[in-house]
Design an enzyme around this catalytic site. Structure first.
Site, short mmCIF file in Angstrom:
data_model
loop_
_atom_site.label_atom_id
_atom_site.label_comp_id
_atom_site.label_asym_id
_atom_site.label_seq_id
_atom_site.Cartn_x
_atom_site.Cartn_y
_atom_site.Cartn_z
N CYS B 56 23.01 0.14 -44.20
CA CYS B 56 21.56 0.15 -44.23
C CYS B 56 21.02 1.54 -44.58
O CYS B 56 21.70 2.56 -44.44
CB CYS B 56 20.97 -0.34 -42.92
SG CYS B 56 20.98 0.86 -41.63
N CYS B 58 18.89 3.43 -43.16
CA CYS B 58 18.74 4.45 -42.12
C CYS B 58 20.08 5.11 -41.79
O CYS B 58 20.11 6.24 -41.29
CB CYS B 58 18.07 3.89 -40.87
SG CYS B 58 18.92 2.54 -40.06
#
Lengths: 91, 147
Positions: B56, B58
């Protein structure tokens, strides 16, 4: 810092707390938010007083450690939503 | 293909290779099997940081860069290891069994001291934050728990 899915709104990919007009709160990762409601992924829910825990108790744990999901995906209709906030901002 | 089948499929190894390599370059031991996880974590002396890596944004934009900065701190874990959620499912599940009191999250970081999980940084503490903020959070934990 957002994600590459700019068409899904600023909360896309963020873990949010959805407070309802009733005793229930939801915590999950926001997929989309529209005028019709919010779609959450990996969602837990808690009713005030459930398992002997107030909503504040529940959110205190969630803020520190996250949630054990009860649903892979869940849609909360706009009419039920009182407030949406990022879990990470409740610290 | 049903969504449930897609969810169980690991990501393309070529896609995640740079994400895995980033952790190896930080000095993390990459654990790809449950046995490797147990062997690593069952050595309970000292401090261990286990990073649950993921594809992902992040992880790429906040967690790994923040961890890289934090590992430059004077006080830091004796050993660092990583598993990759979405690629090494067995290793990730085994790793999570060592800190099952915390909800599963990826990316995430858990700090062990003498075998006990003493600090947990789940995804919601990472998403939307810049690397220095993530590093600050980790360094605060390192200063508290690492010699």
């Amino acid at each position: 810092m957002g994600t590459f899915h700019d068409d899904k709104g600023e909360l896309h990919g963020m873990t949010v707390v959805v407070r309802t007009h009733g005793p229930r709160v939801y915590v999950g990762r926001c997929d989309t938010r529209t005028d019709e409601g919010i779609v959450l992924m990996d969602v837990d829910q808690h009713d005030d007083g459930q398992d002997g825990k107030t909503t504040a108790d529940y959110l205190d744990f969630a803020v520190k450690y996250g949630v054990f999901k009860k649903h892979d995906m869940l849609r909360v209709p706009a009419g039920e939503i009182a407030d949406v906030s990022r879990l990470g901002e409740l610290r | 293909m049903p969504a449930s089948s897609m969810a169980a499929m690991p990501y393309d190894p070529q896609l995640v290779a740079p994400m895995r390599q980033e952790m190896v370059e930080m000095g993390a031991a990459e654990l790809t099997t449950g046995q490797e996880v147990d062997d690593f974590l069952n050595a309970r002396d000292g401090t261990v940081l286990l990073f649950v890596n993921s594809v992902c944004g992040c992880a790429a934009g906040s967690a790994r860069p923040g961890l890289r900065v934090a590992l430059g701190n004077d006080k830091k874990p004796d050993r660092v290891a990583t598993v990759f959620a979405g690629q090494h499912a067995e290793a990730t599940a085994k790793a999570r069994s060592h800190f099952s009191q915390f909800p599963p999250s990826s990316p995430s970081a858990v700090l062990f001291r003498n075998g006990e999980a003493v600090y947990y940084m789940p995804r919601h503490m990472i998403e939307g934050r810049d690397p220095p903020s993530v590093a600050f959070e980790l360094v605060t934990a390192f200063d508290e728990f690492c010699a």
